[in-house]
Design an enzyme around this catalytic site. Structure first.
Site, PDB file in Angstrom:
ATOM      1  N   ASP A   1       1.889 -63.472   1.101  1.00 14.98           N
ATOM      2  CA  ASP A   1       0.381 -63.408   1.888  1.00 14.98           C
ATOM      3  C   ASP A   1       0.231 -64.527   2.493  1.00 14.98           C
ATOM      4  OD1 ASP A   1      -2.382 -63.798   2.333  1.00 14.98           O
ATOM      5  OD2 ASP A   1      -2.190 -61.776   0.574  1.00 14.98           O
TER       6      ASP A   1
ATOM      7  N   VAL B   1     -11.163 -47.314   3.653  1.00 10.68           N
ATOM      8  CA  VAL B   1     -10.894 -48.034   2.003  1.00 10.68           C
ATOM      9  C   VAL B   1     -11.907 -48.842   1.992  1.00 10.68           C
ATOM     10  CG1 VAL B   1      -8.973 -48.734   0.032  1.00 10.68           C
ATOM     11  CG2 VAL B   1      -8.261 -47.624   2.094  1.00 10.68           C
TER      12      VAL B   1
ATOM     13  N   ILE C   1       4.098 -63.479   6.700  1.00  4.36           N
ATOM     14  CA  ILE C   1       5.599 -62.169   6.972  1.00  4.36           C
ATOM     15  C   ILE C   1       5.965 -62.100   8.437  1.00  4.36           C
ATOM     16  CG2 ILE C   1       4.559 -60.762   5.615  1.00  4.36           C
ATOM     17  CD1 ILE C   1       3.363 -59.193   8.181  1.00  4.36           C
TER      18      ILE C   1
ATOM     19  N   LYS D   1       0.036 -50.384  14.467  1.00  3.04           N
ATOM     20  CA  LYS D   1       0.016 -49.863  13.064  1.00  3.04           C
ATOM     21  C   LYS D   1       0.877 -48.273  12.692  1.00  3.04           C
ATOM     22  CE  LYS D   1      -1.262 -50.705   9.601  1.00  3.04           C
ATOM     23  NZ  LYS D   1      -1.096 -51.840   8.816  1.00  3.04           N
TER      24      LYS D   1
ATOM     25  N   TYR E   1      -4.905 -52.429  17.954  1.00  2.00           N
ATOM     26  CA  TYR E   1      -4.569 -52.366  15.850  1.00  2.00           C
ATOM     27  C   TYR E   1      -4.044 -50.901  16.376  1.00  2.00           C
ATOM     28  CZ  TYR E   1      -5.193 -51.178  11.468  1.00  2.00           C
ATOM     29  OH  TYR E   1      -5.427 -50.824   9.738  1.00  2.00           O
TER      30      TYR E   1
HETATM   31  N1  LIG Z   1      -9.003 -51.719   4.614  1.00  6.12           N
HETATM   32  C1  LIG Z   1      -8.871 -50.540   5.665  1.00  6.12           C
HETATM   33  O1  LIG Z   1      -9.937 -49.534   5.633  1.00  6.12           O
HETATM   34  C2  LIG Z   1      -7.756 -49.875   6.095  1.00  6.12           C
HETATM   35  C3  LIG Z   1      -7.601 -48.406   6.720  1.00  6.12           C
HETATM   36  C4  LIG Z   1      -6.134 -48.611   7.213  1.00  6.12           C
HETATM   37  C5  LIG Z   1      -4.958 -48.939   6.669  1.00  6.12           C
HETATM   38  N2  LIG Z   1      -5.720 -50.286   6.251  1.00  6.12           N
HETATM   39  C6  LIG Z   1      -3.566 -51.431   6.390  1.00  6.12           C
HETATM   40  O2  LIG Z   1      -3.962 -51.805   4.932  1.00  6.12           O
HETATM   41  C7  LIG Z   1      -3.506 -52.520   4.810  1.00  6.12           C
HETATM   42  C8  LIG Z   1      -4.195 -53.898   3.776  1.00  6.12           C
HETATM   43  O3  LIG Z   1      -5.743 -53.378   4.793  1.00  6.12           O
HETATM   44  P1  LIG Z   1      -6.878 -55.122   3.602  1.00  6.12           P
HETATM   45  O4  LIG Z   1      -8.200 -53.625   3.489  1.00  6.12           O
HETATM   46  O5  LIG Z   1      -6.567 -54.934   1.893  1.00  6.12           O
HETATM   47  O6  LIG Z   1      -7.547 -56.000   3.753  1.00  6.12           O
HETATM   48  P2  LIG Z   1      -7.096 -57.397   4.129  1.00  6.12           P
HETATM   49  O7  LIG Z   1      -7.478 -58.565   5.174  1.00  6.12           O
HETATM   50  O8  LIG Z   1      -8.246 -58.043   2.788  1.00  6.12           O
HETATM   51  O9  LIG Z   1      -5.590 -57.883   3.552  1.00  6.12           O
HETATM   52  C9  LIG Z   1      -4.620 -57.758   4.598  1.00  6.12           C
HETATM   53  C10 LIG Z   1      -3.763 -59.530   3.924  1.00  6.12           C
HETATM   54  O10 LIG Z   1      -2.237 -59.628   4.712  1.00  6.12           O
HETATM   55  C11 LIG Z   1      -2.390 -61.172   4.737  1.00  6.12           C
HETATM   56  N3  LIG Z   1      -1.934 -61.362   6.084  1.00  6.12           N
HETATM   57  C12 LIG Z   1      -2.740 -61.594   6.961  1.00  6.12           C
HETATM   58  N4  LIG Z   1      -1.347 -61.937   8.063  1.00  6.12           N
HETATM   59  C13 LIG Z   1      -0.343 -62.154   7.591  1.00  6.12           C
HETATM   60  C14 LIG Z   1       0.797 -63.348   7.406  1.00  6.12           C
HETATM   61  N5  LIG Z   1       1.286 -63.199   8.915  1.00  6.12           N
HETATM   62  N6  LIG Z   1       1.773 -63.517   6.405  1.00  6.12           N
HETATM   63  C15 LIG Z   1       1.401 -62.628   5.430  1.00  6.12           C
HETATM   64  N7  LIG Z   1       0.246 -62.391   4.810  1.00  6.12           N
HETATM   65  C16 LIG Z   1      -0.363 -61.663   6.068  1.00  6.12           C
HETATM   66  C17 LIG Z   1      -4.081 -61.383   4.876  1.00  6.12           C
HETATM   67  O11 LIG Z   1      -4.405 -63.026   4.050  1.00  6.12           O
HETATM   68  C18 LIG Z   1      -4.918 -60.488   3.269  1.00  6.12           C
HETATM   69  O12 LIG Z   1      -4.633 -60.979   1.741  1.00  6.12           O
HETATM   70  C19 LIG Z   1      -3.133 -53.939   5.980  1.00  6.12           C
HETATM   71  O13 LIG Z   1      -2.511 -54.153   6.456  1.00  6.12           O
HETATM   72  C20 LIG Z   1      -4.318 -52.713   6.597  1.00  6.12           C
HETATM   73  O14 LIG Z   1      -3.761 -52.614   7.865  1.00  6.12           O
HETATM   74  C21 LIG Z   1      -6.621 -50.710   5.962  1.00  6.12           C
END
Ligand SMILES: NC(=O)c1ccc[n+]([C@@H]2O[C@H](COP(=O)([O-])OP(=O)(O)OC[C@H]3O[C@@H](n4cnc5c(N)ncnc54)[C@H](O)[C@@H]3O)[C@@H](O)[C@H]2O)c1
Length: 315
Positions: free
Chosen positions: A33, A174, A57, A148, A144
């Site tokens: 992360d 979520v 990443i 995805k 976005y």
């Molecule tokens: N929360 C939702 O409702 C939802 C819905 C659909 C999809 N998603 C997907 O679920 C995943 C998690 O989302 P979340 O809600 O926990 O968001 P979040 O922002 O809490 O988590 C994303 C994490 O990725 C890390 N990150 C960002 N860019 C990075 C990079 N370049 N290298 C390494 N780490 C990096 C961030 O520091 C963070 O810890 C994401 O892929 C998001 O697209 C979330």
């Protein structure tokens, strides 16, 4: 037991997944992360069982190193916001598409067996019919959503061309503990909950009749754990990761007011570009092929989340 790596493991969903893996018996979990939107404190109680790599990443060498000896990768890292991808599209393109490509390349090179990908229901866009089924044509409405969706295509291509097992789970809004409420890009329920706890008026973009299939984070974790164990016949496929219900923003705000015994009318703002009007998952394929059905109702999840914020947030 398999060795697991969670990209984005310091984020909201990633850190819940790390806890879920440890609770299921994993000795250690590797996390990659960059802490862009995540926090190390999200892993506080489990930090001793986490190999934390603060890395991006997009850095192939760092990701490849972290994957040494890993069998299953959960790819959660992303810049996860529709409006952010419109206001600032270059970083979200780079992380969500190039970063995902890099994770797949490193996984293949490191001999990882399976990658499970956090896809997004935003890929559907505005469908004529609800609930949304995986066989519908994707019609992304924002950078976005398109990013995805590209990740899903890369997942299935890595399965068909490179022999890496991949499963994409399309998350539907979520919510739950540890969702960061401090940014303009935060999830709507985290903003509603902090507003109600502070007795503040929330802003709802649009008329509030926008609907979402809000899914409690533990159900998303449960589905990911199932996906890790699913037979190889699930590889290359996309599954909805939703609750199956549909709640409007007005209903969600009304429920929070009822829980708290207060009346605070919201302010309504302009509709935001890129926002999907309605969202609801058909969960049939996930139940049939991955053997998971949602366990937590919206109301129960909302109560649990509210209590978590009450206990942990300085008001
Ligand atoms: N929360 C939702 O409702 C939802 C819905 C659909 C999809 N998603 C997907 O679920 C995943 C998690 O989302 P979340 O809600 O926990 O968001 P979040 O922002 O809490 O988590 C994303 C994490 O990725 C890390 N990150 C960002 N860019 C990075 C990079 N370049 N290298 C390494 N780490 C990096 C961030 O520091 C963070 O810890 C994401 O892929 C998001 O697209 C979330």
């Amino acid at each position: 037991m398999d060795h697991f790596l969670v990209t984005g493991g310091a984020g909201f969903i990633g850190s819940a997944l790390v806890r879920g893996l440890l609770a299921k018996g994993a000795d250690r979990v590797v996390v990659v992360d960059s802490l862009l939107t995540g926090y190390e404190r999200n892993l506080d109680e489990v930090r001793g069982a986490v190999d934390f790599h603060r890395a991006d990443i997009r850095d192939y060498d760092a990701v490849r190193r972290a994957m040494e000896g890993v069998n299953v990768v959960f790819h959660e890292a992303a810049i996860p916001s529709v409006p952010r991808s419109i206001n600032d599209p270059i970083p979200s393109h780079d992380v969500n598409i190039n970063g995902t490509f890099n994770v797949l390349r490193a996984a293949k090179d490191a001999g990882v067996r399976r990658v499970i990908y956090a896809a997004s229901s935003s890929a559907y866009g505005d469908t004529l019919v609800l609930p949304k089924v995986e066989t519908m044509r994707a019609l992304p409405k924002s950078p976005y959503a398109a990013q995805k969706l590209m990740g899903e295509y890369y997942m299935s291509v890595w399965a068909s061309c490179f022999g890496l097992e991949t499963i994409s789970l399309r998350y539907f809004n979520v919510f739950g503990p540890r969702q960061d409420p401090t940014s303009q890009y935060s999830g709507v329920l985290s903003l509603f909950i902090t507003a109600i706890l502070n007795r503040r008026t929330p802003t709802i973009f649009g008329d509030g009749e926008t609907s979402r299939d809000f899914t409690y984070v533990e159900d998303v974790v449960g589905l990911n754990l199932r996906a890790a164990e699913a037979p190889a016949t699930a590889s290359g496929k996309v599954f909805n990761a939703g609750n199956g219900g549909r709640i409007t923003l007005n209903e969600a705000w009304a429920l929070l007011q009822k829980f708290e015994g207060v009346s605070i009318p919201p302010i309504y703002g302009p509709t935001r570009p890129g926002d999907v009007r309605d969202s609801q998952a058909d969960t049939t394929a996930a139940v049939r092929e991955l053997g998971h059905s949602p366990q937590v109702s919206f109301e129960d999840g909302l109560r649990k989340t509210l209590e978590w914020y009450r206990a942990t947030t300085k008001l």
